[in-house]
Design a protein around this motif. Structure first.
Motif, short mmCIF file in Angstrom:
data_model
loop_
_atom_site.label_atom_id
_atom_site.label_comp_id
_atom_site.label_asym_id
_atom_site.label_seq_id
_atom_site.Cartn_x
_atom_site.Cartn_y
_atom_site.Cartn_z
N ARG A 154 0.82 -0.81 -0.34
CA ARG A 154 -0.40 -0.28 -0.39
C ARG A 154 0.64 1.84 0.20
O ARG A 154 0.32 2.23 -0.45
CB ARG A 154 -0.58 0.46 1.48
N TYR A 155 1.70 1.26 1.06
CA TYR A 155 3.05 2.59 0.84
C TYR A 155 4.13 2.60 0.36
O TYR A 155 4.68 3.81 0.20
CB TYR A 155 3.14 2.83 2.83
N GLU A 156 4.81 1.49 0.16
CA GLU A 156 6.04 1.76 -0.42
C GLU A 156 6.27 2.45 -1.76
O GLU A 156 7.52 3.62 -1.54
CB GLU A 156 6.52 0.22 -0.72
N GLY A 157 5.58 1.96 -3.05
CA GLY A 157 5.77 3.29 -4.19
C GLY A 157 5.15 5.17 -3.93
O GLY A 157 6.23 5.17 -4.72
N ARG A 158 4.32 5.49 -3.02
CA ARG A 158 4.47 6.37 -3.13
C ARG A 158 5.92 7.07 -1.55
O ARG A 158 6.46 7.61 -2.12
CB ARG A 158 3.18 6.33 -1.71
N LEU A 159 5.69 6.19 -1.17
CA LEU A 159 7.11 6.80 -0.02
C LEU A 159 8.69 6.93 -0.67
O LEU A 159 9.54 7.41 -1.03
CB LEU A 159 7.18 5.78 1.10
N LEU A 160 8.69 5.66 -1.19
CA LEU A 160 9.06 5.61 -3.14
C LEU A 160 9.60 6.79 -3.08
O LEU A 160 10.94 7.44 -3.80
CB LEU A 160 9.66 4.71 -4.08
N ALA A 161 8.62 7.26 -4.23
CA ALA A 161 8.14 8.61 -5.15
C ALA A 161 8.77 9.32 -4.39
O ALA A 161 9.18 10.35 -4.32
CB ALA A 161 7.46 8.38 -5.91
N TYR A 162 8.06 9.85 -3.46
CA TYR A 162 8.58 11.17 -3.09
C TYR A 162 10.20 11.08 -1.99
O TYR A 162 10.41 11.70 -2.28
CB TYR A 162 7.68 11.23 -1.45
N THR A 163 10.37 10.30 -1.83
CA THR A 163 11.69 9.90 -1.55
C THR A 163 12.77 10.31 -1.95
O THR A 163 13.80 11.63 -2.35
CB THR A 163 12.09 8.48 -0.41
N ARG A 164 12.62 9.80 -3.52
CA ARG A 164 13.52 9.96 -4.76
C ARG A 164 13.18 11.49 -5.65
O ARG A 164 14.10 11.82 -5.89
CB ARG A 164 12.41 8.84 -6.32
N SER A 165 11.92 12.33 -5.24
CA SER A 165 11.86 13.41 -5.22
C SER A 165 12.24 14.01 -5.02
O SER A 165 12.92 15.33 -5.24
CB SER A 165 10.03 13.73 -5.83
#
Length: 71
Positions: free
Chosen positions: A34-45
């Motif tokens: 549920r959260y890994e993709g969103r967290l990765l996208a935010y952190t990478r940005s």
């Protein structure tokens, strides 16, 4: 309508947390899914380093598990 969706989301998260506390590996995987993709996208940005972003997200999940007894 948005408030209703958010409260439903909280309920689902609370259920997952309860199941994780009970040792459910399926619930743990569901939380990650549920959260890994969103967290990765935010952190990478923010840091623009994929390897470091993955490490940060992994540490966030580990931190969640460590702090779970206090939640």
């Amino acid at each position: 309508m948005k408030e209703s969706r958010q409260s439903n989301q909280r309920s689902a998260d609370e259920i997952l947390v309860s199941q994780i506390r009970d040792g459910s590996s399926d619930a743990w995987q569901a939380l990650i899914d549920r959260y890994e993709g969103r967290l990765l996208a935010y952190t990478r940005s923010r840091i623009r380093d994929s390897a470091a972003a993955e490490d940060i997200v992994q540490e966030a999940f580990v931190g969640f598990l460590i702090s779970l007894p206090n939640y």
